[in-house]
Design an enzyme around this catalytic site. Structure first.
Site, PDB file in Angstrom:
ATOM      1  N   TRP A 130       0.853  -1.191   0.000  1.00 35.92           N
ATOM      2  CA  TRP A 130       0.000   0.000   0.000  1.00 35.92           C
ATOM      3  C   TRP A 130       0.892   1.245   0.000  1.00 35.92           C
ATOM      4  O   TRP A 130       1.852   1.309   0.775  1.00 35.92           O
ATOM      5  CB  TRP A 130      -0.909  -0.029   1.234  1.00 35.92           C
ATOM      6  CG  TRP A 130      -1.804   1.139   1.394  1.00 35.92           C
ATOM      7  CD1 TRP A 130      -2.544   1.751   0.416  1.00 35.92           C
ATOM      8  CD2 TRP A 130      -2.066   1.864   2.600  1.00 35.92           C
ATOM      9  NE1 TRP A 130      -3.255   2.790   0.952  1.00 35.92           N
ATOM     10  CE2 TRP A 130      -2.983   2.880   2.282  1.00 35.92           C
ATOM     11  CE3 TRP A 130      -1.630   1.738   3.922  1.00 35.92           C
ATOM     12  CZ2 TRP A 130      -3.469   3.774   3.234  1.00 35.92           C
ATOM     13  CZ3 TRP A 130      -2.105   2.618   4.871  1.00 35.92           C
ATOM     14  CH2 TRP A 130      -3.019   3.629   4.534  1.00 35.92           C
ATOM     15  N   ASP A 211      -1.292  -6.180   8.941  1.00 41.29           N
ATOM     16  CA  ASP A 211      -2.198  -5.065   8.678  1.00 41.29           C
ATOM     17  C   ASP A 211      -3.535  -5.641   8.207  1.00 41.29           C
ATOM     18  O   ASP A 211      -3.618  -6.234   7.130  1.00 41.29           O
ATOM     19  CB  ASP A 211      -1.578  -4.151   7.601  1.00 41.29           C
ATOM     20  CG  ASP A 211      -2.426  -2.909   7.346  1.00 41.29           C
ATOM     21  OD1 ASP A 211      -3.439  -2.707   8.052  1.00 41.29           O
ATOM     22  OD2 ASP A 211      -2.081  -2.142   6.418  1.00 41.29           O
ATOM     23  N   LYS A 246     -13.325   0.023   6.227  1.00 43.13           N
ATOM     24  CA  LYS A 246     -13.985  -0.642   5.099  1.00 43.13           C
ATOM     25  C   LYS A 246     -15.094  -1.571   5.568  1.00 43.13           C
ATOM     26  O   LYS A 246     -16.196  -1.557   5.033  1.00 43.13           O
ATOM     27  CB  LYS A 246     -12.978  -1.444   4.273  1.00 43.13           C
ATOM     28  CG  LYS A 246     -11.579  -0.873   4.217  1.00 43.13           C
ATOM     29  CD  LYS A 246     -11.438   0.266   3.256  1.00 43.13           C
ATOM     30  CE  LYS A 246     -10.080   0.920   3.441  1.00 43.13           C
ATOM     31  NZ  LYS A 246      -9.646   1.749   2.365  1.00 43.13           N
TER      32      LYS A 246
HETATM   33  C1  LMR Z   1      -6.751   2.830  -0.557  1.00 47.41           C
HETATM   34  O1  LMR Z   1      -5.752   2.118  -0.604  1.00 47.41           O
HETATM   35  O2  LMR Z   1      -7.273   3.322  -1.574  1.00 47.41           O
HETATM   36  C2  LMR Z   1      -7.410   3.110   0.766  1.00 47.41           C
HETATM   37  O3  LMR Z   1      -6.802   2.380   1.770  1.00 47.41           O
HETATM   38  C3  LMR Z   1      -7.533   4.556   1.072  1.00 47.41           C
HETATM   39  C4  LMR Z   1      -6.234   5.211   1.399  1.00 47.41           C
HETATM   40  O4  LMR Z   1      -6.176   5.854   2.447  1.00 47.41           O
HETATM   41  O5  LMR Z   1      -5.279   5.116   0.636  1.00 47.41           O
END
Ligand code: LMR
Length: 390
Positions: A130, A211, A246
């Site tokens: 992420w 996570d 979510k």
């Molecule tokens: C995403 O990956 O789109 C979500 O987790 C929102 C974010 O805060 O990035």
């Protein structure tokens, strides 16, 4: 002072929200930020949340501060959701939790605790991971190594590469794992693979940091938890960051928890006190509203049943969109059917991402990550036509 600073580009994910809002194409599609949308493209408040909020309106007699660790109902509820209803018997005083501002707060406070420990500050993150993991954990001073995770060309998990690389992990290192619905790839570890990573954690004495941002949106609430529960039962120490953004749809309420599983009760108490101290230095104490609502839902059987069935409908809709998309786009995209949660990579070229945005008003992250929940029965055909035109 401020004139010495440069203007930074917008956040690669959050910036898409503003760009999408400004687009006046009536057929535009938002496949960017990871927010659930229903079949009419809306992100409604979940009914169980509305019911819990109505209850709070009647009963919440004060807006005075919460305790620094948040409310017991929420912390216990989240621990049980993550680790099973019997977790307090199973782990006793080895388990400690604090309520945090979202999963981000949990990740950051977890990183602050790791940074304070003498054990080390090196974290292994999946390639890819992420986009906000590095700023969140790195902001606390942690340093990174990456392990291979997803083979973009082969559209598959590179488990052999991951395991070979993690042979280099050492005692005191932290390995960041996505509990389920890997963001951005959607490729999850099987239970057998979680077992192998658990064995490696024991062998190398690294600490897993899991996570969990999408529990219930992959294979189901219990199914999604099977891997990290297996691990928790065996490793001496583990961090879990949990988000209610979510699966409770509580995004803006910033509701999450940091759960610490320590080798001893004394270590859990020390870890919790350090987490509270770090939180006090950064934001003092967590916001209450979302956690009060989620705590009620998790403790009250009727609210919990309603929430679980709504979550299951959300999960099913995403699975249906995955299937419908593969049916329309053909076998080259069959991998989308095998992945979990909101995201998959399309694997198209960067200029095609730009083309889809500029010509069709279709927004996705530059990495080609799409949010499947942005597709619905009205816009699927338009999206498929745009993809076929590439
Ligand atoms: C995403 O990956 O789109 C979500 O987790 C929102 C974010 O805060 O990035």
């Amino acid at each position: 002072m401020l004139e010495n600073l440069e203007v930074l580009p917008p956040d690669p994910i959050l910036g898409l929200i503003a760009a999408f809002a400004q687009d006046d194409n009536p057929e535009k599609i938002d496949l960017g930020v990871g927010v659930y949308q229903d079949d009419s493209g809306r992100t409604p408040v979940m009914q169980a949340v509305l019911d819990a909020e109505a209850r709070l309106l009647e009963t919440e007699g004060s807006k005075s501060y919460l305790p620094p660790a948040g409310t017991a109902a929420f912390n216990t509820g989240v621990q049980q959701l993550l680790l099973g209803d019997d977790c307090s018997n199973r782990y006793g005083g080895r388990l400690a939790s604090i309520q945090t501002p979202g999963g981000c707060g949990a990740l950051r406070i977890g990183a602050e605790v790791i940074q304070r420990s003498s054990a080390g500050n090196r974290v292994w993150v999946s390639d890819p991971t992420w986009a906000n993991h590095l700023p969140l954990l790195g902001g606390a001073g942690l340093t990174f190594e990456t392990y291979p995770y997803y083979d973009l060309a082969g559209h598959r998990l590179d488990f052999d590469g991951m395991m070979a690389c993690l042979q280099q992990a050492q005692a005191g290192d932290v390995v960041l794992l996505h509990g389920c619905c890997h963001n951005p790839s959607g490729a999850d570890l099987s239970l057998e693979q979680w077992r192998a990573v658990t064995d490696l954690a024991l062998q190398k004495a690294f600490t897993p940091f899991v996570d969990v941002a999408y529990q219930g949106l992959g294979a189901g609430l219990e199914e999604d938890a099977a891997g990290w529960r297996w691990m928790a039962e065996r490793v001496p120490e583990m961090f879990i960051a949990s988000s209610c953004s979510k699966n409770f749809g509580l995004y803006r309420e910033r509701t999450g928890a940091l759960v610490l599983l320590a080798e001893t009760e004394q270590a859990a108490a020390a870890g919790k006190s350090q987490a509270l101290n770090a939180a006090r230095q950064i934001y003092s104490m967590p916001p209450s509203h979302g956690a009060l609502a989620a705590g009620l839902i998790l403790q009250e059987p009727a609210l919990r049943d309603a929430w679980q069935s709504e979550l299951e409908q959300m999960r099913n809709r995403i699975v249906q969109m995955r299937e419908a998309l593969v049916e329309q786009l053909g076998d080259d995209f069959a991998f989308i059917r095998d992945e979990f949660g909101m995201f998959s990579f399309l694997g198209i070229a960067p200029e095609q991402v730009t083309h889809l945005r500029e010509k069709f008003g279709i927004y996705m992250v530059d990495s080609t990550r799409i949010n499947l929940a942005g597709l619905n029965s009205d816009n699927l055909e338009y999206f498929v036509a745009a993809m076929r035109s590439l």
